[in-house]
Design an enzyme around this catalytic site. Structure first.
Site, PDB file in Angstrom:
ATOM      1  N   CYS A   2     -81.000   7.945  -2.253  1.00  0.00           N
ATOM      2  CA  CYS A   2     -81.812   6.537  -1.907  1.00  0.00           C
ATOM      3  C   CYS A   2     -81.601   5.559  -3.122  1.00  0.00           C
ATOM      4  O   CYS A   2     -81.212   5.933  -4.096  1.00  0.00           O
ATOM      5  CB  CYS A   2     -83.496   6.868  -2.263  1.00  0.00           C
ATOM      6  SG  CYS A   2     -83.941   8.557  -1.102  1.00  0.00           S
ATOM      7  N   ARG A  27     -74.206   4.714  -1.814  1.00  0.00           N
ATOM      8  CA  ARG A  27     -74.853   5.876  -2.141  1.00  0.00           C
ATOM      9  C   ARG A  27     -75.242   6.852  -1.212  1.00  0.00           C
ATOM     10  O   ARG A  27     -75.526   7.950  -1.525  1.00  0.00           O
ATOM     11  CB  ARG A  27     -76.128   5.710  -3.032  1.00  0.00           C
ATOM     12  CG  ARG A  27     -75.904   4.740  -4.259  1.00  0.00           C
ATOM     13  CD  ARG A  27     -77.185   4.256  -5.022  1.00  0.00           C
ATOM     14  NE  ARG A  27     -78.209   5.020  -5.358  1.00  0.00           N
ATOM     15  CZ  ARG A  27     -77.908   5.381  -6.863  1.00  0.00           C
ATOM     16  NH1 ARG A  27     -77.257   5.158  -7.476  1.00  0.00           N
ATOM     17  NH2 ARG A  27     -78.911   6.689  -7.141  1.00  0.00           N
ATOM     18  N   TRP A  75     -82.685   8.385   1.827  1.00  0.00           N
ATOM     19  CA  TRP A  75     -81.788   9.669   2.103  1.00  0.00           C
ATOM     20  C   TRP A  75     -82.778  10.677   2.345  1.00  0.00           C
ATOM     21  O   TRP A  75     -83.492  11.221   1.291  1.00  0.00           O
ATOM     22  CB  TRP A  75     -80.762   9.874   1.225  1.00  0.00           C
ATOM     23  CG  TRP A  75     -79.636  10.827   1.216  1.00  0.00           C
ATOM     24  CD1 TRP A  75     -78.635  10.585   1.935  1.00  0.00           C
ATOM     25  CD2 TRP A  75     -79.699  12.263   0.973  1.00  0.00           C
ATOM     26  NE1 TRP A  75     -77.913  11.800   2.185  1.00  0.00           N
ATOM     27  CE2 TRP A  75     -78.470  12.817   1.662  1.00  0.00           C
ATOM     28  CE3 TRP A  75     -80.676  13.176   0.293  1.00  0.00           C
ATOM     29  CZ2 TRP A  75     -78.402  14.093   1.211  1.00  0.00           C
ATOM     30  CZ3 TRP A  75     -80.368  14.418   0.090  1.00  0.00           C
ATOM     31  CH2 TRP A  75     -79.031  15.034   0.543  1.00  0.00           C
ATOM     32  N   ASN A 100     -87.439   7.218  -5.318  1.00  0.00           N
ATOM     33  CA  ASN A 100     -86.342   7.847  -5.259  1.00  0.00           C
ATOM     34  C   ASN A 100     -87.008   9.057  -5.838  1.00  0.00           C
ATOM     35  O   ASN A 100     -87.461   9.277  -7.045  1.00  0.00           O
ATOM     36  CB  ASN A 100     -85.256   7.498  -6.120  1.00  0.00           C
ATOM     37  CG  ASN A 100     -84.577   6.296  -5.344  1.00  0.00           C
ATOM     38  OD1 ASN A 100     -84.838   6.115  -4.562  1.00  0.00           O
ATOM     39  ND2 ASN A 100     -83.495   5.740  -5.969  1.00  0.00           N
ATOM     40  N   GLY A 101     -86.366  10.441  -5.457  1.00  0.00           N
ATOM     41  CA  GLY A 101     -86.544  11.776  -6.145  1.00  0.00           C
ATOM     42  C   GLY A 101     -87.573  12.652  -5.065  1.00  0.00           C
ATOM     43  O   GLY A 101     -87.594  12.305  -4.028  1.00  0.00           O
ATOM     44  N   GLU A 483     -59.846  20.572  -4.474  1.00  0.00           N
ATOM     45  CA  GLU A 483     -60.250  19.019  -4.262  1.00  0.00           C
ATOM     46  C   GLU A 483     -59.762  18.537  -2.832  1.00  0.00           C
ATOM     47  O   GLU A 483     -60.450  17.757  -2.181  1.00  0.00           O
ATOM     48  CB  GLU A 483     -59.610  18.346  -5.571  1.00  0.00           C
ATOM     49  CG  GLU A 483     -59.825  16.853  -5.468  1.00  0.00           C
ATOM     50  CD  GLU A 483     -61.425  16.395  -5.344  1.00  0.00           C
ATOM     51  OE1 GLU A 483     -62.456  17.217  -5.161  1.00  0.00           O
ATOM     52  OE2 GLU A 483     -61.694  15.219  -5.044  1.00  0.00           O
ATOM     53  N   LYS A 487     -62.010  16.997   0.157  1.00  0.00           N
ATOM     54  CA  LYS A 487     -62.018  15.672   0.128  1.00  0.00           C
ATOM     55  C   LYS A 487     -61.866  15.558   1.913  1.00  0.00           C
ATOM     56  O   LYS A 487     -62.289  14.658   2.387  1.00  0.00           O
ATOM     57  CB  LYS A 487     -60.592  14.948  -0.016  1.00  0.00           C
ATOM     58  CG  LYS A 487     -60.441  13.905  -1.004  1.00  0.00           C
ATOM     59  CD  LYS A 487     -61.171  13.287  -1.619  1.00  0.00           C
ATOM     60  CE  LYS A 487     -62.725  13.705  -2.360  1.00  0.00           C
ATOM     61  NZ  LYS A 487     -63.271  13.636  -3.394  1.00  0.00           N
ATOM     62  N   GLU A 490     -65.204  16.558   3.545  1.00  0.00           N
ATOM     63  CA  GLU A 490     -66.328  15.229   3.286  1.00  0.00           C
ATOM     64  C   GLU A 490     -65.796  13.974   4.329  1.00  0.00           C
ATOM     65  O   GLU A 490     -66.907  13.714   4.938  1.00  0.00           O
ATOM     66  CB  GLU A 490     -65.950  14.555   1.907  1.00  0.00           C
ATOM     67  CG  GLU A 490     -66.513  15.471   0.654  1.00  0.00           C
ATOM     68  CD  GLU A 490     -66.484  14.898  -0.773  1.00  0.00           C
ATOM     69  OE1 GLU A 490     -67.303  14.761  -1.480  1.00  0.00           O
ATOM     70  OE2 GLU A 490     -65.173  14.513  -1.041  1.00  0.00           O
ATOM     71  N   HIS A 506     -55.355  38.875   1.038  1.00  0.00           N
ATOM     72  CA  HIS A 506     -56.659  39.641   0.636  1.00  0.00           C
ATOM     73  C   HIS A 506     -57.676  39.001   1.407  1.00  0.00           C
ATOM     74  O   HIS A 506     -58.846  39.009   1.369  1.00  0.00           O
ATOM     75  CB  HIS A 506     -57.381  39.422  -0.744  1.00  0.00           C
ATOM     76  CG  HIS A 506     -56.310  39.951  -1.800  1.00  0.00           C
ATOM     77  ND1 HIS A 506     -56.110  41.331  -1.842  1.00  0.00           N
ATOM     78  CD2 HIS A 506     -55.091  39.571  -2.503  1.00  0.00           C
ATOM     79  CE1 HIS A 506     -55.149  41.604  -3.043  1.00  0.00           C
ATOM     80  NE2 HIS A 506     -54.442  40.599  -3.080  1.00  0.00           N
ATOM     81  N   LYS A 605     -73.829   9.353  -2.842  1.00  0.00           N
ATOM     82  CA  LYS A 605     -72.866   9.162  -4.202  1.00  0.00           C
ATOM     83  C   LYS A 605     -73.420   9.718  -5.459  1.00  0.00           C
ATOM     84  O   LYS A 605     -72.723  10.222  -6.369  1.00  0.00           O
ATOM     85  CB  LYS A 605     -72.611   7.633  -4.279  1.00  0.00           C
ATOM     86  CG  LYS A 605     -71.474   7.067  -5.349  1.00  0.00           C
ATOM     87  CD  LYS A 605     -70.294   7.497  -4.890  1.00  0.00           C
ATOM     88  CE  LYS A 605     -69.224   7.199  -5.817  1.00  0.00           C
ATOM     89  NZ  LYS A 605     -67.801   8.053  -5.735  1.00  0.00           N
TER      90      LYS A 605
HETATM   91  C1  F1P Z   1     -70.925  14.981  -8.041  1.00  0.00           C
HETATM   92  C2  F1P Z   1     -70.520  14.783  -6.809  1.00  0.00           C
HETATM   93  C3  F1P Z   1     -69.423  13.844  -6.405  1.00  0.00           C
HETATM   94  C4  F1P Z   1     -69.137  13.507  -5.042  1.00  0.00           C
HETATM   95  C5  F1P Z   1     -70.086  12.817  -4.520  1.00  0.00           C
HETATM   96  C6  F1P Z   1     -71.473  13.734  -4.597  1.00  0.00           C
HETATM   97  O1  F1P Z   1     -71.438  13.851  -8.671  1.00  0.00           O
HETATM   98  O2  F1P Z   1     -70.287  16.077  -6.052  1.00  0.00           O
HETATM   99  O3  F1P Z   1     -68.185  14.684  -7.063  1.00  0.00           O
HETATM  100  O4  F1P Z   1     -67.786  12.723  -5.046  1.00  0.00           O
HETATM  101  O5  F1P Z   1     -70.126  11.336  -4.775  1.00  0.00           O
HETATM  102  O6  F1P Z   1     -71.615  13.972  -6.175  1.00  0.00           O
HETATM  103  P1  F1P Z   1     -71.067  13.568 -10.144  1.00  0.00           P
HETATM  104  O7  F1P Z   1     -71.803  14.260 -11.101  1.00  0.00           O
HETATM  105  O8  F1P Z   1     -69.573  13.552 -10.575  1.00  0.00           O
HETATM  106  O9  F1P Z   1     -71.500  12.068 -10.217  1.00  0.00           O
END
Ligand code: F1P
Length: 610
Positions: A2, A27, A75, A100-101, A483, A487, A490, A506, A605
């Site tokens: 959020c 975000r 969110w 937020n939260g 990774e 990607k 995601e 395995h 984000k």
């Molecule tokens: C961890 C994370 C990021 C990912 C996304 C959500 O966040 O999993 O790696 O790209 O944006 O959060 P952070 O602790 O690195 O900010």
């Protein structure tokens, strides 16, 4: 997750709030809304499910005037994404609130407030807060003390801003577990969950600390700590680029950020290296004293940052001769763990606000670690403020939800950390000089890896109709395969799994057929021959191999095997370099699939709730 924007000004604030929300879109969110009090003291509210552009259209059709307002991108946590659940929430037509939260005791409070006659129009925990503050306000008539009294009854996390239509000259904000920043203007002031939202209107910021409550008018900002005592917070001049939120010539932020990696890495390294050494003081004044005693490193992170930590484990143990454990924050924080002597606690985070990582740091501080260090991309963030040492990765603002340049700059920072600690352990002066040389070569090596873009775009076509994929690597390339898989998941929504190639037999070998692309990161190193055998196992079962290798690896293109060749680089930096083609592969697959590259569904984000 959020996003929050608030403003008190003499001018109309609708455009400032809307621009702020646009800058927070990265975000991740599912609905957006704004509330503004007009000159006659009327509360006007507009909310929309979907994108901020839909809210903007609604405001274009029915413009809102007024100098006090709050706005939000939501969110969903409590209650489905819908207009009714979108913020701001309003209590009794008087109070508007954004939040937020997560409020954990919202059910008990909801029952209590319902018994007192409050009507609920949403399923959110935020509406509970709105009514709770309203109930306090009906007792003592002062918004600041009502917010203080209300937050004392809350369990959970909040960053919140409250506005009263009967006195719109002030906004009251409170922070516990979710970041809030005050933006200082001239004759106008602002609030936001992220300084990026306010860069068009100010560069001067005050970061609220845990438990702070703030009362803000056009000309005054008063901050109180949890006990209600007046406190001063330092004014910080932001050096973030105003256009950090601009895509420039690129189609997506993610593509821009992938291409920014040579300069981002250059920034990470700048002023932190001599010809032959890493400058230890770059990690903070106390760093030399702390690093000279370190015998064990515990790394904690989430998501992409966790993968950076996994690579660092290989480096710490093979280069520095220092024991290293790496764990996901959400696991670490809920288990009892053993703390070896002389142990440094390291968090890695692009945002500096990840709830689980922050909770892990707070736990570590009570658990006997020698000191804490964070590697982070956001100055002034919670992890930076709460750690003993902080090292900024300097990637610049990263807008794409899927992390790219933040990841590679984390790896660069970690390699510097390995050198700095290694110097007091197994790393010789000669080896450190070699490491520094490799680090310095990175910007140009990454530049050449980016030249593979067109070939990778062609390769991506083979993935567009696939539903599953495997990523393989060995040694320090195993986390890079992880990774790469993350990607792809995601942003293209293709199911992707990563395996250490030795694990194939395995289990995962059972999945191999000609509908399963297998991506392999295969630089020439001491594990290459083993990796070649693993590739043969895939080929023999009709699997399709897509291999990133270097010229020395002598891998042949052939039936069901496509090889893309990178320049040969030093083993130490190979994980950083091989990340680049995997980022490009995910990007181009997502483009073909037509997904929302910069804001993938359900993701955020900055993950400020656990
Ligand atoms: C961890 C994370 C990021 C990912 C996304 C959500 O966040 O999993 O790696 O790209 O944006 O959060 P952070 O602790 O690195 O900010």
């Amino acid at each position: 997750m959020c996003g929050i924007v608030g403003a008190v000004a003499q001018r109309d604030v609708a455009d400032i709030l809307l621009e702020g929300l646009k800058r927070l879109e990265y975000r991740g969110y599912d609905s957006a809304g704004v509330a503004i009090v007009d000159g006659q003291g009327n509360m006007q509210r507009v909310r929309r499910l979907g994108k901020v552009s839909e809210l903007a259209e609604a405001l274009l059709a029915h413009p809102l005037s007024g100098g006090s307002g709050i706005a939000h991108t939501r969110w969903a946590t409590h209650g489905v994404p819908s207009e009714n659940n979108a913020h701001p929430h309003v209590s009794c037509g008087d109070l508007a609130i954004v939040h937020n939260g997560i409020i954990e005791n919202h059910e008990v409070l909801r029952d209590e407030l319902s018994r007192d006659g409050y009507k609920f129009t949403s399923e959110t925990d935020t509406e509970v807060m709105a009514h709770l503050i309203h109930r306090e306000l009906s007792k003592n008539e002062d918004l600041l003390s009502s917010v203080l009294a209300a937050v004392n009854q809350l369990e959970g996390a909040y960053g919140t801003v409250v506005m009263d239509r009967r006195d719109p000259s002030r906004l009251v904000a409170a922070r516990s577990g979710s970041p809030l920043v005050v933006g200082l203007g001239i004759g106008e002031n602002f609030l936001a969950s992220d300084q990026l939202a306010l860069l068009p209107v100010t560069r001067r910021f005050l970061f609220l600390e845990e438990g702070d409550v703030c009362e803000m008018t056009r000309t005054k900002v008063d901050i109180y700590d949890r006990s209600g005592t007046r406190v001063e917070r330092r004014v910080i001049e932001s050096d973030l680029d105003h256009d950090a939120g601009d895509k420039g010539q690129y189609r997506h932020y993610m593509l821009k950020e992938i291409h920014e990696q040579p300069s981002a890495v250059r920034n990470t390294l700048e002023d932190r290296l001599t010809d032959r050494r890493v400058i230890i003081e770059s990690f903070g004044e106390k760093a030399a004293d702390i690093f000279s005693k370190v015998k064990n490193v515990q790394i904690i992170a989430c998501g992409t940052s966790y993968h950076a930590g996994m690579v660092a484990r290989y480096w710490f143990e093979s280069v520095a001769g220092v024991q290293c454990n790496v764990e996901i924050a959400s696991e670490f924080r809920y288990r009892k763990s053993f703390v070896p002597d002389n142990s440094l606690f390291v968090t890695i985070s692009q945002s500096g606000e990840t709830a689980d990582t922050l909770a892990a740091l707070r736990l570590a501080k009570e658990s006997g670690y020698m000191a804490s260090l964070t590697l982070c991309n956001v100055p002034g963030s919670s992890l930076v403020r709460e750690s003993d040492l902080a090292f900024m990765t300097r990637a610049g603002a990263e807008i794409g939800v899927a992390s790219t340049k933040a990841f590679t700059t984390q790896l660069v920072s970690l390699l510097m950390l390995v050198a700095a600690i290694g110097r007091y352990n197994d790393l010789s002066e000669e080896s450190e000089a070699k490491l520094v040389k490799s680090l310095r070569s990175l910007p140009s090596v990454i530049e050449s890896a980016l030249c593979l873009s067109d070939d990778i775009e062609t390769m991506a076509e083979a993935f567009s109709d696939k539903h599953h994929s495997l990523f393989l690597g060995r040694g320090s390339q195993y986390p890079i395969a992880m990774e790469g898989a993350l990607k792809l998941k995601e942003i293209s929504y293709i199911h992707a799994e990563a395996y250490a190639a030795g694990e194939l037999k395995h289990g995962p070998l059972a999945l191999i057929d000609n509908s399963m692309p297998v991506v392999v990161v295969a630089p020439n190193n001491e594990l290459l021959e083993k990796l070649k055998s693993n590739m043969e196992e895939v080929r023999a079962r009709g699997g399709l191999l897509y291999v990133f290798a270097d010229s020395d690896a002598r891998l042949m293109q052939g039936n069901n095997v496509e090889v893309l060749t990178l320049n040969r680089v030093d083993d130490l930096i190979a994980p950083i370099v091989y990340t680049i083609p995997l980022q490009l592969l995910s990007y181009f697959v997502a483009i073909i699939k037509g997904t929302d590259v910069d804001q993938p569904r359900n993701l955020a984000k900055s993950v400020t709730v656990e």
